[in-house]
Design a protein around this motif. Structure first.
Motif, PDB file in Angstrom:
ATOM      1  N   VAL A   1       3.446   5.980  -5.692  1.00  0.00           N
ATOM      2  CA  VAL A   1       3.092   6.212  -7.094  1.00  0.00           C
ATOM      3  C   VAL A   1       2.116   7.380  -7.195  1.00  0.00           C
ATOM      4  CG1 VAL A   1       1.961   5.235  -9.134  1.00  0.00           C
ATOM      5  CG2 VAL A   1       3.523   3.820  -7.781  1.00  0.00           C
ATOM      6  N   GLU A   2       1.161   7.444  -6.262  1.00  0.00           N
ATOM      7  CA  GLU A   2       0.206   8.556  -6.237  1.00  0.00           C
ATOM      8  C   GLU A   2       0.926   9.879  -6.024  1.00  0.00           C
ATOM      9  OE1 GLU A   2      -3.361  10.379  -3.418  1.00  0.00           O
ATOM     10  OE2 GLU A   2      -2.729   8.296  -3.148  1.00  0.00           O
ATOM     11  N   ILE A   3       1.854   9.887  -5.095  1.00  0.00           N
ATOM     12  CA  ILE A   3       2.598  11.121  -4.803  1.00  0.00           C
ATOM     13  C   ILE A   3       3.430  11.541  -6.011  1.00  0.00           C
ATOM     14  CG2 ILE A   3       4.474  12.082  -3.407  1.00  0.00           C
ATOM     15  CD1 ILE A   3       3.397  10.280  -1.103  1.00  0.00           C
ATOM     16  N   MET A   4       4.090  10.573  -6.661  1.00  0.00           N
ATOM     17  CA  MET A   4       4.893  10.895  -7.838  1.00  0.00           C
ATOM     18  C   MET A   4       4.016  11.476  -8.944  1.00  0.00           C
ATOM     19  SD  MET A   4       7.850   7.956  -8.237  1.00  0.00           S
ATOM     20  CE  MET A   4       6.871   6.520  -7.791  1.00  0.00           C
ATOM     21  N   GLY A   5       2.822  10.884  -9.122  1.00  0.00           N
ATOM     22  CA  GLY A   5       1.928  11.383 -10.154  1.00  0.00           C
ATOM     23  C   GLY A   5       1.490  12.808  -9.893  1.00  0.00           C
ATOM     24  N   HIS A   6       1.143  13.095  -8.642  1.00  0.00           N
ATOM     25  CA  HIS A   6       0.716  14.451  -8.311  1.00  0.00           C
ATOM     26  C   HIS A   6       1.881  15.422  -8.429  1.00  0.00           C
ATOM     27  CE1 HIS A   6      -1.937  17.449  -6.488  1.00  0.00           C
ATOM     28  NE2 HIS A   6      -0.872  17.873  -5.840  1.00  0.00           N
ATOM     29  N   ALA A   7       3.046  15.006  -7.954  1.00  0.00           N
ATOM     30  CA  ALA A   7       4.217  15.893  -8.027  1.00  0.00           C
ATOM     31  C   ALA A   7       4.566  16.207  -9.474  1.00  0.00           C
ATOM     32  CB  ALA A   7       5.400  15.241  -7.317  1.00  0.00           C
TER      33      ALA A   7
ATOM     34  N   ALA B   1      12.651   7.744  -4.386  1.00  0.00           N
ATOM     35  CA  ALA B   1      13.665   7.105  -3.550  1.00  0.00           C
ATOM     36  C   ALA B   1      13.021   6.178  -2.520  1.00  0.00           C
ATOM     37  CB  ALA B   1      14.522   8.162  -2.853  1.00  0.00           C
ATOM     38  N   GLU B   2      11.917   6.632  -1.896  1.00  0.00           N
ATOM     39  CA  GLU B   2      11.248   5.784  -0.918  1.00  0.00           C
ATOM     40  C   GLU B   2      10.624   4.565  -1.588  1.00  0.00           C
ATOM     41  OE1 GLU B   2       7.919   5.888   2.667  1.00  0.00           O
ATOM     42  OE2 GLU B   2       8.792   7.753   1.908  1.00  0.00           O
ATOM     43  N   TYR B   3      10.092   4.739  -2.780  1.00  0.00           N
ATOM     44  CA  TYR B   3       9.511   3.634  -3.533  1.00  0.00           C
ATOM     45  C   TYR B   3      10.535   2.516  -3.707  1.00  0.00           C
ATOM     46  CZ  TYR B   3       7.515   1.214  -7.635  1.00  0.00           C
ATOM     47  OH  TYR B   3       7.035   0.261  -8.515  1.00  0.00           O
TER      48      TYR B   3
ATOM     49  N   GLN C   1       0.826  -1.202   0.000  1.00  0.00           N
ATOM     50  CA  GLN C   1       0.000   0.000   0.000  1.00  0.00           C
ATOM     51  C   GLN C   1       0.861   1.253   0.000  1.00  0.00           C
ATOM     52  OE1 GLN C   1      -3.364   0.448  -0.395  1.00  0.00           O
ATOM     53  NE2 GLN C   1      -2.703   2.591  -0.534  1.00  0.00           N
ATOM     54  N   ARG C   2       1.959   1.186   0.725  1.00  0.00           N
ATOM     55  CA  ARG C   2       2.880   2.336   0.748  1.00  0.00           C
ATOM     56  C   ARG C   2       3.452   2.584  -0.650  1.00  0.00           C
ATOM     57  NH1 ARG C   2       3.717   6.859   3.805  1.00  0.00           N
ATOM     58  NH2 ARG C   2       5.914   7.473   3.770  1.00  0.00           N
ATOM     59  N   LEU C   3       3.721   1.504  -1.388  1.00  0.00           N
ATOM     60  CA  LEU C   3       4.202   1.649  -2.758  1.00  0.00           C
ATOM     61  C   LEU C   3       3.140   2.331  -3.627  1.00  0.00           C
ATOM     62  CD1 LEU C   3       5.931  -1.821  -3.299  1.00  0.00           C
ATOM     63  CD2 LEU C   3       7.080   0.401  -3.244  1.00  0.00           C
ATOM     64  N   VAL C   4       1.895   1.931  -3.439  1.00  0.00           N
ATOM     65  CA  VAL C   4       0.798   2.577  -4.159  1.00  0.00           C
ATOM     66  C   VAL C   4       0.760   4.065  -3.828  1.00  0.00           C
ATOM     67  CG1 VAL C   4      -1.716   2.704  -4.422  1.00  0.00           C
ATOM     68  CG2 VAL C   4      -0.588   0.466  -4.292  1.00  0.00           C
ATOM     69  N   ASP C   5       0.944   4.383  -2.548  1.00  0.00           N
ATOM     70  CA  ASP C   5       0.955   5.784  -2.119  1.00  0.00           C
ATOM     71  C   ASP C   5       2.071   6.567  -2.804  1.00  0.00           C
ATOM     72  OD1 ASP C   5      -1.187   5.280  -0.434  1.00  0.00           O
ATOM     73  OD2 ASP C   5       0.069   4.990   1.340  1.00  0.00           O
TER      74      ASP C   5
ATOM     75  N   HIS D   1       6.421   2.389 -12.908  1.00  0.00           N
ATOM     76  CA  HIS D   1       6.327   2.259 -11.449  1.00  0.00           C
ATOM     77  C   HIS D   1       5.003   1.596 -11.061  1.00  0.00           C
ATOM     78  CE1 HIS D   1       9.632   5.271 -11.264  1.00  0.00           C
ATOM     79  NE2 HIS D   1       9.868   4.760 -10.071  1.00  0.00           N
ATOM     80  N   ALA D   2       3.920   2.055 -11.689  1.00  0.00           N
ATOM     81  CA  ALA D   2       2.597   1.498 -11.381  1.00  0.00           C
ATOM     82  C   ALA D   2       2.502   0.040 -11.819  1.00  0.00           C
ATOM     83  CB  ALA D   2       1.517   2.328 -12.068  1.00  0.00           C
TER      84      ALA D   2
END
Length: 295
Positions: free
Chosen positions: A189-195, A209-211, A183-187, A256-257
């Motif tokens: 990807v979401e953060i990268m997309g928004h950024a 990096a966290e991914y 789930q953290r990995l999914v998060d 990534h996704a």
């Protein structure tokens, strides 16, 4: 935008402005154009022209305290070759030229000794050690090499190492159903997309990096996990062979996704293949570490 994404975006902007949150590690980016002098360094009016020249050129305040700054300065000087192998380092001289106390010098040399850069022996003193003795997997040494004369070799070696580590980690991670990590990995990807949509490269790189660190953790291999710092260091240095993680774009985000989807499906081969696509190995690296043959 999720709360997690908002938190990371805020933290990234704070770090970029020099502010560090509670418990945060104050590490500043170290990429600078060649030949650009930094300010804030004590002037070295040294009798040794080489040592004086390097001292004036070395890093200024990086917000890490006198101890951290001195480690940074001396470490760079050694890794760049400005202080060659078997060069004696006299604590009193270092203290005078950098205007720091004996305690700061002593503790800094201990840190450099732990990294394999110097050795201290009775009746011999402290001397610079040869490259063969350095801990080349130390994140600081990786950083110093990546922005020194050996930058091309360092970045090539990092790319080769990532090519070896991360596809394997992705395949192994598919066999571990740790839902909270996935789930953290999914998060991330979401953060990268928004950024990416906001043009926020700093937040993208931090989430990236966290991914990759999480994915290696998910592999369930302690020895691979020990190497996660290398991957993080590789992601922090820029200008090397381009991979899918160096330039935020839709293709990178999709890869990534795709890895996350393969992990959720328990598809190790798919996760490994998606990671290889993400890395998009530079031709020089591919010649050294070819992709495995299809069976």
């Amino acid at each position: 935008m999720s709360t997690l994404a908002h938190t990371m975006m805020t933290a990234a902007r704070s770090a970029d402005s020099g502010l560090v949150g509670p418990g945060g590690l104050d590490r500043y980016p170290y990429a600078e154009a060649p030949g650009v002098d930094r300010v804030g360094v004590p002037s070295w009016d040294a009798t040794d022209p080489e040592l004086g020249r390097v001292g004036r050129r070395s890093a200024g305040s990086r917000g890490r305290g006198l101890h951290g700054q001195l480690v940074q300065q001396l470490g760079q000087m050694i890794v760049s070759g400005d202080l060659g192998a078997d060069r004696p380092l006299v604590p009193e001289e270092i203290g005078q030229r950098f205007e720091v106390s004996r305690t700061v010098v002593r503790e800094s040399l201990r840190v450099l000794e732990a990294k394999g850069l110097v050795s201290a022996r009775p009746n011999v003193g402290t001397r610079v050690r040869p490259v063969s003795d350095w801990n080349l997997l130390d994140p600081d040494i990786i950083e110093w090499r990546a922005f020194g004369p050996q930058r091309d070799n360092q970045r090539r070696e990092l790319s080769e190492l990532r090519w070896t580590i991360e596809p394997l980690a992705a395949r192994l991670a598919a066999g571990h159903g740790r839902e909270e990590v996935q789930q953290r990995l999914v998060d991330m990807v979401e953060i990268m997309g928004h950024a990416m949509s906001q043009g926020d490269a700093l937040t993208f790189s931090r989430a990236d990096a966290e991914y990759h660190s999480l994915l290696i953790q998910l592999a369930g291999n302690r020895m691979l996990e020990h190497l996660s710092g290398i991957v993080s260091a590789a992601l922090q240095v820029s200008g090397g062979p381009i991979t899918g993680c160096d330039r935020p774009n839709e293709a990178s985000l999709a890869h990534h996704a795709r890895i996350v989807e393969a992990l959720a499906a328990g598809d190790g081969a798919g996760a490994e293949a998606a990671m290889r696509q993400l890395l998009m190995v530079h031709p020089e690296v591919e010649r050294v570490v070819p992709a495995p043959r299809e069976h």
